[in-house]
Design a protein around this motif. Structure first.
Motif: not given
Ligand SMILES: *[C@@H]1O[C@H](CO)[C@@H](O)[C@H](O)[C@H]1NC(C)=O
Ligand SMILES: *[C@@H]1O[C@H](CO)[C@@H](O)[C@H](O)[C@H]1NC(C)=O
Ligand SMILES: *[C@@H]1O[C@H](CO)[C@@H](O)[C@H](O)[C@H]1NC(C)=O
Ligand SMILES: *[C@@H]1O[C@H](CO)[C@@H](O)[C@H](O)[C@H]1NC(C)=O
Ligand SMILES: *[C@@H]1O[C@H](CO)[C@@H](O)[C@H](O)[C@H]1NC(C)=O
Ligand SMILES: *[C@@H]1O[C@H](CO)[C@@H](O)[C@H](O)[C@H]1NC(C)=O
Ligand SMILES: *[C@@H]1O[C@H](CO)[C@@H](O)[C@H](O)[C@H]1NC(C)=O
Ligand SMILES: *[C@@H]1O[C@H](CO)[C@@H](O)[C@H](O)[C@H]1NC(C)=O
Length: 331
Positions: A55-56, A66-72, A95
């Protein structure tokens, strides 16, 4: 790019391991979860995976790839401690599972994520008012929790055992327990439900108000009864007293009347005596005797013709002597 990263992993495998904290995270659904992954060596590449899914990715040179609004991820690097914080926002039930962190050339380190559900806590019936000494039941329902909540009672701050029973529906627990309490004093009754995701348990508080058996009414009744009893006694006493007095006075009245009558007669006799002009002795006390003498002297005629009745005196009005005299002379 992916192929390049994979190639790097394979090429630079120097056995450098990272550290992932915390080992176990329990968070409420919808909230966020954070994990810190740190390494003593500057990681060229650091990756975070959730349940096996990448995810990151963080590159030492270009930062978070690589990040999204949910994974940072955010940089918390301090000298000698290469640390990145991985954040999962708006955590979903799906999750829950394994979070992994891996630095290039090292083994993956893992942690577990628990996603929990906070339900409601409610003591049925709310506040209660009970008479002193009455047994009271409190029933607490914790509905819609995951996992099964720890439940307990707190009565005036003292923890009480909760005999819990639970049912599940759609992965959520409904747990309930009852508390039996004897109403002895005004109390605060609290029902607590705890799950690891909550720092402090959720609770519901009600108040038990204890009322004494209405003493004012009791006192009023007692006073009323006492007053009534006293009044009755007084009235009874008065009636009794009056009756006795009446009896006594009526006796005295009779005696007095008799005396008046006798006096009247004696007056009459004296009148007669005056007319007859005969001497006789009145000793003041023994009038009947005097009368008898007169009667004897008058030959019994005058008085009896005037007063057909005999001298009316109670039998025991005079002493025995007088009675004897009377009997003697009257016959
Ligand atoms: C990660 O580390 C930072 C800095 O030391 C700290 O402020 C933060 O609370 C840590 N996060 C977790 C989830 O431990
Ligand atoms: C992370 O922070 C450290 C210290 O502030 C800095 O030296 C480093 O370049 C940062 N890393 C990235 C990828 O931004
Ligand atoms: C970022 O992640 C998505 C899936 O979450 C993946 O399809 C994509 O290839 C990733 N990009 C990079 C540069 O790793
Ligand atoms: C119980 O009583 C307290 C105060 O005595 C009040 O604040 C609270 O709202 C009451 N709760 C219910 C359910 O009536
Ligand atoms: C759990 O409690 C909720 C709220 O009281 C209720 O609607 C639901 O039917 C309960 N579920 C079960 C399985 O008892
Ligand atoms: C436990 O709770 C049930 C109701 O849920 C109640 O009937 C039972 O008497 C309780 N037992 C004890 C020991 O408190
Ligand atoms: C409980 O509190 C009420 C007022 O809130 C009071 O009238 C009553 O006397 C109290 N009971 C006891 C047992 O202290
Ligand atoms: C639940 O209660 C048990 C036993 O008292 C305790 O070991 C556990 O830590 C509790 N869990 C929570 C979340 O409070």
């Amino acid at each position: 790019m992916n192929v390049f990263i994979l190639a790097l992993f394979l090429l630079i495998a120097n056995g450098e391991s990272a550290d992932l904290q915390p080992q176990n995270a329990a968070v409420l659904q919808g909230s966020s979860a954070q994990f810190n992954c740190s390494s003593t060596q500057p990681p060229q590449i650091m990756t975070f995976m959730l349940n096996g899914r990448l995810v990151v990715t963080i590159m030492q040179t270009s930062g978070v790839l690589n990040s999204t609004d949910r994974f940072s991820a955010s940089n918390f690097t301090t000298p000698g401690n290469y640390k990145w914080q991985f954040t999962i926002s708006n955590v979903q039930r799906s999750d829950a599972g394994v979070v992994a962190c891996q630095v290039l050339g090292g083994d993956a380190v893992t942690a577990t994520l628990s996603v929990q559900d906070r339900g409601t806590v409610q003591i049925a019936g709310g506040n209660q008012t009970k008479m002193l000494g009455v047994q009271t039941q409190f029933s607490c329902l914790a509905a819609g929790w995951y996992p099964e909540p720890n439940m307990s009672w707190s009565v005036n701050g003292e923890t009480q055992f909760c005999n819990k029973s639970s049912v599940t529906q759609g992965g959520l627990y409904n747990s309930s327990c009852t508390l039996t309490l004897t109403a002895s004093k005004n109390s605060t009754v609290q029902c607590l439900a705890a799950i690891p995701a909550l720092n402090t348990p959720d609770s519901n508080t009600v108040f038990l108000t204890v009322v004494k058996k209405d003493q004012t009414v009791l006192i009023a009744i007692t006073v009323a009864f006492s007053a009534a009893a006293l009044l009755f006694l007084i009235i009874y006493g008065i009636i009794f007293f009056c009756r006795r007095k009446k009896k006594k006075s009526s006796y005295q009245e009779e005696v007095r009347r008799a005396r008046v009558q006798s006096q009247a007669r004696i007056s009459a006799i004296e009148e007669v005596r005056g007319r007859d002009n005969r001497g006789y002795i009145t000793d003041g006390r023994d009038r009947a005797y005097a009368y008898a003498n007169i009667k004897g002297q008058n030959n019994g005629g005058v008085w009896y013709t005037k007063n057909s009745n005999r001298l009316q005196l109670p039998d025991d009005f005079f002493g025995d002597d007088q009675r004897k005299h009377r009997h003697m002379t009257m016959v």
